[in-house]
Design a protein around this motif. Sequence first.
Motif, PDB file in Angstrom:
ATOM      1  N   VAL A  32       0.856  -1.185   0.000  1.00  0.00           N
ATOM      2  CA  VAL A  32       0.000   0.000   0.000  1.00  0.00           C
ATOM      3  C   VAL A  32       0.890   1.232   0.000  1.00  0.00           C
ATOM      4  CG1 VAL A  32      -1.888   1.218   1.133  1.00  0.00           C
ATOM      5  CG2 VAL A  32      -1.717  -1.269   1.346  1.00  0.00           C
ATOM      6  N   VAL A  33       0.587   2.198  -0.876  1.00  0.00           N
ATOM      7  CA  VAL A  33       1.323   3.456  -0.953  1.00  0.00           C
ATOM      8  C   VAL A  33       0.396   4.568  -0.476  1.00  0.00           C
ATOM      9  CG1 VAL A  33       2.663   5.015  -2.408  1.00  0.00           C
ATOM     10  CG2 VAL A  33       2.604   2.565  -2.935  1.00  0.00           C
ATOM     11  N   TYR A  34       0.753   5.207   0.643  1.00  0.00           N
ATOM     12  CA  TYR A  34      -0.012   6.321   1.192  1.00  0.00           C
ATOM     13  C   TYR A  34       0.711   7.616   0.842  1.00  0.00           C
ATOM     14  CZ  TYR A  34      -2.117   2.705   4.201  1.00  0.00           C
ATOM     15  OH  TYR A  34      -2.754   1.584   4.681  1.00  0.00           O
ATOM     16  N   SER A  35       0.113   8.434  -0.014  1.00  0.00           N
ATOM     17  CA  SER A  35       0.716   9.719  -0.364  1.00  0.00           C
ATOM     18  C   SER A  35       0.481  10.721   0.749  1.00  0.00           C
ATOM     19  CB  SER A  35       0.117  10.243  -1.668  1.00  0.00           C
ATOM     20  OG  SER A  35       0.602  11.535  -1.961  1.00  0.00           O
ATOM     21  N   ALA A  36       1.359  11.734   0.814  1.00  0.00           N
ATOM     22  CA  ALA A  36       1.224  12.759   1.851  1.00  0.00           C
ATOM     23  C   ALA A  36      -0.044  13.583   1.692  1.00  0.00           C
ATOM     24  CB  ALA A  36       2.447  13.677   1.836  1.00  0.00           C
ATOM     25  N   ASN A  37      -0.628  13.616   0.491  1.00  0.00           N
ATOM     26  CA  ASN A  37      -1.843  14.412   0.286  1.00  0.00           C
ATOM     27  C   ASN A  37      -3.116  13.630   0.579  1.00  0.00           C
ATOM     28  OD1 ASN A  37      -2.222  12.702  -1.863  1.00  0.00           O
ATOM     29  ND2 ASN A  37      -2.034  14.256  -3.457  1.00  0.00           N
ATOM     30  N   GLY A  38      -2.978  12.410   1.111  1.00  0.00           N
ATOM     31  CA  GLY A  38      -4.148  11.648   1.519  1.00  0.00           C
ATOM     32  C   GLY A  38      -4.578  10.564   0.542  1.00  0.00           C
ATOM     33  N   GLU A  39      -4.013  10.557  -0.674  1.00  0.00           N
ATOM     34  CA  GLU A  39      -4.366   9.517  -1.635  1.00  0.00           C
ATOM     35  C   GLU A  39      -3.682   8.202  -1.269  1.00  0.00           C
ATOM     36  OE1 GLU A  39      -4.841  10.623  -5.917  1.00  0.00           O
ATOM     37  OE2 GLU A  39      -3.690  12.379  -5.300  1.00  0.00           O
ATOM     38  N   MET A  40      -4.256   7.099  -1.760  1.00  0.00           N
ATOM     39  CA  MET A  40      -3.729   5.788  -1.410  1.00  0.00           C
ATOM     40  C   MET A  40      -3.868   4.849  -2.597  1.00  0.00           C
ATOM     41  SD  MET A  40      -5.107   3.166   1.540  1.00  0.00           S
ATOM     42  CE  MET A  40      -6.720   3.069   0.770  1.00  0.00           C
ATOM     43  N   TYR A  41      -2.812   4.091  -2.872  1.00  0.00           N
ATOM     44  CA  TYR A  41      -2.856   3.037  -3.889  1.00  0.00           C
ATOM     45  C   TYR A  41      -2.682   1.694  -3.195  1.00  0.00           C
ATOM     46  CZ  TYR A  41      -2.260   6.349  -7.812  1.00  0.00           C
ATOM     47  OH  TYR A  41      -2.425   7.352  -8.731  1.00  0.00           O
ATOM     48  N   LYS A  42      -3.626   0.765  -3.425  1.00  0.00           N
ATOM     49  CA  LYS A  42      -3.480  -0.620  -2.990  1.00  0.00           C
ATOM     50  C   LYS A  42      -3.015  -1.427  -4.196  1.00  0.00           C
ATOM     51  CE  LYS A  42      -6.928  -0.695   0.719  1.00  0.00           C
ATOM     52  NZ  LYS A  42      -8.138  -1.376   1.241  1.00  0.00           N
ATOM     53  N   LEU A  43      -1.839  -2.050  -4.081  1.00  0.00           N
ATOM     54  CA  LEU A  43      -1.222  -2.725  -5.224  1.00  0.00           C
ATOM     55  C   LEU A  43      -0.880  -4.163  -4.867  1.00  0.00           C
ATOM     56  CD1 LEU A  43       1.258   0.141  -6.192  1.00  0.00           C
ATOM     57  CD2 LEU A  43      -1.050  -0.231  -7.076  1.00  0.00           C
ATOM     58  N   ARG A  44      -0.829  -5.026  -5.914  1.00  0.00           N
ATOM     59  CA  ARG A  44      -0.427  -6.424  -5.750  1.00  0.00           C
ATOM     60  C   ARG A  44       0.602  -6.787  -6.794  1.00  0.00           C
ATOM     61  NH1 ARG A  44      -5.623 -10.223  -5.188  1.00  0.00           N
ATOM     62  NH2 ARG A  44      -5.014 -10.526  -7.342  1.00  0.00           N
ATOM     63  N   ALA A  45       1.666  -7.437  -6.344  1.00  0.00           N
ATOM     64  CA  ALA A  45       2.692  -7.926  -7.260  1.00  0.00           C
ATOM     65  C   ALA A  45       2.446  -9.400  -7.568  1.00  0.00           C
ATOM     66  CB  ALA A  45       4.073  -7.724  -6.644  1.00  0.00           C
ATOM     67  N   ALA A  46       3.268  -9.939  -8.493  1.00  0.00           N
ATOM     68  CA  ALA A  46       3.082 -11.324  -8.907  1.00  0.00           C
ATOM     69  C   ALA A  46       3.539 -12.307  -7.835  1.00  0.00           C
ATOM     70  CB  ALA A  46       3.825 -11.584 -10.217  1.00  0.00           C
ATOM     71  N   ASP A  47       4.592 -11.943  -7.110  1.00  0.00           N
ATOM     72  CA  ASP A  47       5.110 -12.841  -6.085  1.00  0.00           C
ATOM     73  C   ASP A  47       5.820 -12.013  -5.021  1.00  0.00           C
ATOM     74  OD1 ASP A  47       7.672 -12.192  -7.163  1.00  0.00           O
ATOM     75  OD2 ASP A  47       7.484 -13.823  -8.607  1.00  0.00           O
ATOM     76  N   ALA A  48       6.332 -12.673  -4.002  1.00  0.00           N
ATOM     77  CA  ALA A  48       6.950 -11.977  -2.879  1.00  0.00           C
ATOM     78  C   ALA A  48       8.205 -11.219  -3.291  1.00  0.00           C
ATOM     79  CB  ALA A  48       7.282 -12.991  -1.774  1.00  0.00           C
ATOM     80  N   LYS A  49       8.992 -11.802  -4.205  1.00  0.00           N
ATOM     81  CA  LYS A  49      10.230 -11.153  -4.637  1.00  0.00           C
ATOM     82  C   LYS A  49       9.930  -9.870  -5.405  1.00  0.00           C
ATOM     83  CE  LYS A  49      14.670 -12.452  -6.679  1.00  0.00           C
ATOM     84  NZ  LYS A  49      15.413 -13.522  -7.386  1.00  0.00           N
ATOM     85  N   GLU A  50       8.938  -9.960  -6.296  1.00  0.00           N
ATOM     86  CA  GLU A  50       8.524  -8.787  -7.065  1.00  0.00           C
ATOM     87  C   GLU A  50       7.990  -7.692  -6.130  1.00  0.00           C
ATOM     88  OE1 GLU A  50       8.131  -6.941 -10.754  1.00  0.00           O
ATOM     89  OE2 GLU A  50       8.493  -9.100 -10.608  1.00  0.00           O
ATOM     90  N   LYS A  51       7.200  -8.087  -5.141  1.00  0.00           N
ATOM     91  CA  LYS A  51       6.649  -7.134  -4.184  1.00  0.00           C
ATOM     92  C   LYS A  51       7.755  -6.404  -3.436  1.00  0.00           C
ATOM     93  CE  LYS A  51       5.443  -8.696  -0.245  1.00  0.00           C
ATOM     94  NZ  LYS A  51       4.764  -9.416   0.865  1.00  0.00           N
ATOM     95  N   GLN A  52       8.732  -7.147  -2.935  1.00  0.00           N
ATOM     96  CA  GLN A  52       9.798  -6.535  -2.155  1.00  0.00           C
ATOM     97  C   GLN A  52      10.634  -5.583  -2.994  1.00  0.00           C
ATOM     98  OE1 GLN A  52      10.112  -6.812   1.220  1.00  0.00           O
ATOM     99  NE2 GLN A  52      11.525  -5.102   0.865  1.00  0.00           N
ATOM    100  N   PHE A  53      10.815  -5.918  -4.268  1.00  0.00           N
ATOM    101  CA  PHE A  53      11.584  -5.059  -5.162  1.00  0.00           C
ATOM    102  C   PHE A  53      10.889  -3.707  -5.327  1.00  0.00           C
ATOM    103  CE2 PHE A  53      12.887  -3.850  -9.590  1.00  0.00           C
ATOM    104  CZ  PHE A  53      14.194  -3.538  -9.269  1.00  0.00           C
ATOM    105  N   TRP A  54       9.583  -3.727  -5.571  1.00  0.00           N
ATOM    106  CA  TRP A  54       8.832  -2.481  -5.713  1.00  0.00           C
ATOM    107  C   TRP A  54       8.850  -1.686  -4.399  1.00  0.00           C
ATOM    108  CZ3 TRP A  54       6.765   0.222  -9.630  1.00  0.00           C
ATOM    109  CH2 TRP A  54       6.621  -0.415 -10.874  1.00  0.00           C
ATOM    110  N   VAL A  55       8.662  -2.365  -3.280  1.00  0.00           N
ATOM    111  CA  VAL A  55       8.655  -1.683  -1.993  1.00  0.00           C
ATOM    112  C   VAL A  55       9.977  -0.969  -1.744  1.00  0.00           C
ATOM    113  CG1 VAL A  55       8.629  -2.048   0.517  1.00  0.00           C
ATOM    114  CG2 VAL A  55       6.909  -3.141  -0.916  1.00  0.00           C
TER     115      VAL A  55
END
Length: 699
Positions: free
Chosen positions: A140-163
């Motif tokens: 989940v990406v919480y922007s300072a202006n209050g917006e939020m993106y809920k995202l899903r990666a293909a696998d755990a490795k891909e998720k950690q890379f984006w994070v």
Amino acid sequence: MERAAQGSDGGGGSNSSSRSSSRATSAGSSPSCSLAGRGVSGRSAAAGLGGGGSRSSPGSAAASPSGGGGRRREPALEGVLSKYTNLLQGWQNRYFVLDFEAGVLQYFVNEQSKHQKPRGALSLSGAIVSLSDEAPHMLVVYSANGEMYKLRAADAKEKQFWVTQLRACAKYHMETNSKMMNQVEGQQKNLVHAIESLPGSGPLTALDQDLLLLKATSAATLSCLGECLSLLQQSVHQVGQPSPRPGAAENILGWHGPKSHSTEQLKNGTFGSLPSASANITWAILPNSAEDEQTLQPDPEPNSGPELDLSEDERSDTEDKEETELGVMEDQRSVILHLISQLKLGMDLTKVVLPTFILEKRSLLEMYADFMAHPDLLLAVTAGATPEERVICFVEYYLTAFHEGRKGALAKKPYNPIIGETFHCSWEVPKDHVKPKRTASHSSASHEPPMADDPSKNYKLRFVAEQVSHHPPISCFYCECKEKRLCINTHVWTKSKFLGMSVGVSMIGEGVLTLLEHEEEYVFTLPSAYARSILTIPWVELGGKVSISCAKTGYSATVIFHTKPFYGGKVHRVTAEVKHNPTNTIVCKAHGEWNGTLEFTYSSGETKVIDTTTLPVYRKKIRPLDKQGPMESRNLWREVTRYLTLGDIDAATEQKRRLEEKQRVEERKRESLRTPWQPKYFIQEGDGWVYFNPLWKAQ
């Protein structure tokens, strides 16, 4: 909000369909170079960024924090992720591009459309990037202006890379902003020193109006920037914490310039900018300071009546609701400017005497009554068939209550109630207007609903408010409907702060809605309020997080009033979420503007839209002045109100001064006799106050 049909990229299927082929490109390299296809030549550089050997960046210079020439040159990251849209459309594949240099995360419908205008963009400066177990491989990406993106990666490795990449980008731009703030702070100090060094007389002095304005606005701007940066720093600090919400963390990136304590005192989420003055709102929520030295009046009979029912002589309120414009007269502007020049950031305004021309023609106690202008929605709560329906009905009422608490389009301040001051009124609601079903329409062709000729066909809601304390300034109000066996008991302590070009007010306390038929109690809190642009045409916004909870049923709601961010964003935004805590199930979500349109989405997929501007307004009934007691609000302030209506500010100020002086005499008398004040209608119980004869005691 995403549209349901987006072509072949479709909705949210299984997690396997969100397989991300992330790509990284340095400045000047081809964006089509797949990370997976780059081999392991840059493995060591990628490992430094936490991306894994198979996701190396295209060269160590690109991955270096300062590149080859001292300027940070980071690779872009792009690929497919699943983005959560809403309850109806679920997860949908989108093509994301991280621009490290700009500090922006953009997304497109698909890779082919990435050279077109993005479907959405999120600034990452100060953003929070956290992991979530709500869905597999979710972040989940919480922007300072209050917006939020809920995202899903293909696998755990891909998720950690984006994070890892998103966090690195957020931290880099946060550090850059911190350095800029240090420079701005130094420049502002030099400006203030130069102004204060001017002589006391001559063609240009330190008291020159334009220089006072420059001094005040520069301090206010610096304060707002500093508060915003502080909140962003807290957000970065929270990245590694279990909760994604900003907390009271220390500043970790190093700007230690002057700032007020309003963040912790007012418990607000964000600070707004100084936007235009066209917002359709008033300063009525701001009883911010005891601008007059309040005092005690002659002894009442404590807790001896009369009872709440004082409605025999009540008539429909016909008082003019319009307020004259504020902030356009040069002499008034000079008074405010002089006042601002004497205040310090974060200063408590309890002892500050505010000019009479900013007052609106009603007491704070009456303002609380005006929040009850939609009693049909309140009475519908007890008619709900299930606990879930009742809590949702109450949230709907709560979110629509603030709009009618205003008067006119501009920001003015109600009279601060004098201790012992009271306000009484009532409403009559036709029984066929109380509709418990969620699907019922609340709009009306007429802004004022028709009343039934036969009183037996109406529900009656009675209201009383009283100022029970001077220091701190505590107001209490109680309302009940005996026919529906419903009542609300609330106590509110207002605490104010000076924020530069704004005034912030914390509404400390809580209210309790009691449904005797169901033996349920709903405890709720109130948002903070902010008067913005106080040197031009002031306007008000609400801010902060409030809660509603029922211990018996296990249902609770979290409501967030979003203040306007520095750049872009909408004003008066509010979001809400209703949850059944024992099962951790979200049963309703809401978003919109608290003084505009609100959209509710239920777990069943059903939706409903409420336009607060078209809701029927029930006029309160109030006794005429000649039937009111000397300490009832309208009678007490009648001369001040009369002169304000005539536009005679000097006479209104003199009447206000006489009223205050009379009360000071009584206060000194009580102090000499050491006689404690005894409220008439409310009794203190612990930290709260309770009406002396509530409905639950009478039943």
